[in-house]
Motif scaffolding. Sequence first.
Motif, PDB file in Angstrom:
ATOM      1  N   LEU A  83      30.969  40.754  41.188  1.00 43.20           N
ATOM      2  CA  LEU A  83      31.974  41.315  42.583  1.00 43.20           C
ATOM      3  C   LEU A  83      31.512  39.167  43.301  1.00 43.20           C
ATOM      4  CD1 LEU A  83      32.160  44.518  44.312  1.00 43.20           C
ATOM      5  CD2 LEU A  83      33.664  43.669  42.485  1.00 43.20           C
ATOM      6  N   GLY A  84      30.021  39.293  43.626  1.00 40.75           N
ATOM      7  CA  GLY A  84      29.972  38.130  43.847  1.00 40.75           C
ATOM      8  C   GLY A  84      29.875  36.684  43.371  1.00 40.75           C
ATOM      9  N   ASP A  85      30.634  36.734  42.173  1.00 43.38           N
ATOM     10  CA  ASP A  85      31.183  35.613  41.451  1.00 43.38           C
ATOM     11  C   ASP A  85      32.354  34.980  41.870  1.00 43.38           C
ATOM     12  OD1 ASP A  85      29.895  36.641  38.939  1.00 43.38           O
ATOM     13  OD2 ASP A  85      28.869  35.744  40.038  1.00 43.38           O
ATOM     14  N   SER A  86      32.922  36.013  42.722  1.00 44.14           N
ATOM     15  CA  SER A  86      34.346  35.704  43.406  1.00 44.14           C
ATOM     16  C   SER A  86      34.548  34.159  44.428  1.00 44.14           C
ATOM     17  CB  SER A  86      35.037  36.996  44.581  1.00 44.14           C
ATOM     18  OG  SER A  86      35.155  38.134  43.787  1.00 44.14           O
ATOM     19  N   ALA A  87      34.503  33.559  44.387  1.00 43.83           N
ATOM     20  CA  ALA A  87      34.758  32.075  44.970  1.00 43.83           C
ATOM     21  C   ALA A  87      36.118  30.727  44.157  1.00 43.83           C
ATOM     22  CB  ALA A  87      33.115  31.419  44.676  1.00 43.83           C
TER      23      ALA A  87
END
Lengths: 116, 114
Positions: A83-87
């Motif tokens: 999820l933290g790769d959203s960018a």
Amino acid sequence: DAGVTQSPTHLIKTRGQHVTLRCSPISGHKSVSWYQQVLGQGPQFIFQYYEKEERGRGNFPDRFSARQFPNYSSELNVNALLLGDSALYLCASSLVPYRAGEETQYFGPGTRLLVL
Amino acid sequence: QQQVKQSPQSLIVQKGGISIINCAYENTAFDYFPWYQQFPGKGPALLIAIRPDVSEKKEGRFTISFNKSAKQFSLHIMDSQPGDSATYFCAAHQISPGTYKYIFGTGTRLKVLA
């Protein structure tokens, strides 16, 4: 003259999937850098490639990889998406990696990745 | 870890006023300091840049002031216009043996009121 182009412009993936982002540098530019920009933050350096060789790497896990092709275009690959790769993933091209005292990199519009 | 600290996080200025954004760094291995302007949905675009052997650089309404001893540099936008409303990033270029990379600040969201 075309600037730096990136594809796709937007992408939605689910956790655990793999993604490939593409970048075409400005004609004549031989160096490509990749950055990750999380919403509300400055770009974070991921990789720099020059003449198809890696010249710089930021503090990103091994899930992130890249390569540069003979025509100097580049791909950024991210495995096992979190999820933290959203960018916003930005590509910047330059004639050479760096020339002292000169700014050489030009950014593309980015690929916005959303991981669900 | 090398950092570039940027302030303020957001800034509201009246049309015609002066916008001032500050950055500070710790790593003396930085050798080039660009400022970028980013509009929504776009990639950052170079605005102005300075080398550490220069104390000030001016291009049109944009000026960088550089204080090497204090490890600080700032962007001044004179006669600010509504079209200047954007996010501004300072950056520093780091040279390590065999590698090159830019370290970016966290950004300042500028709004210029008409």
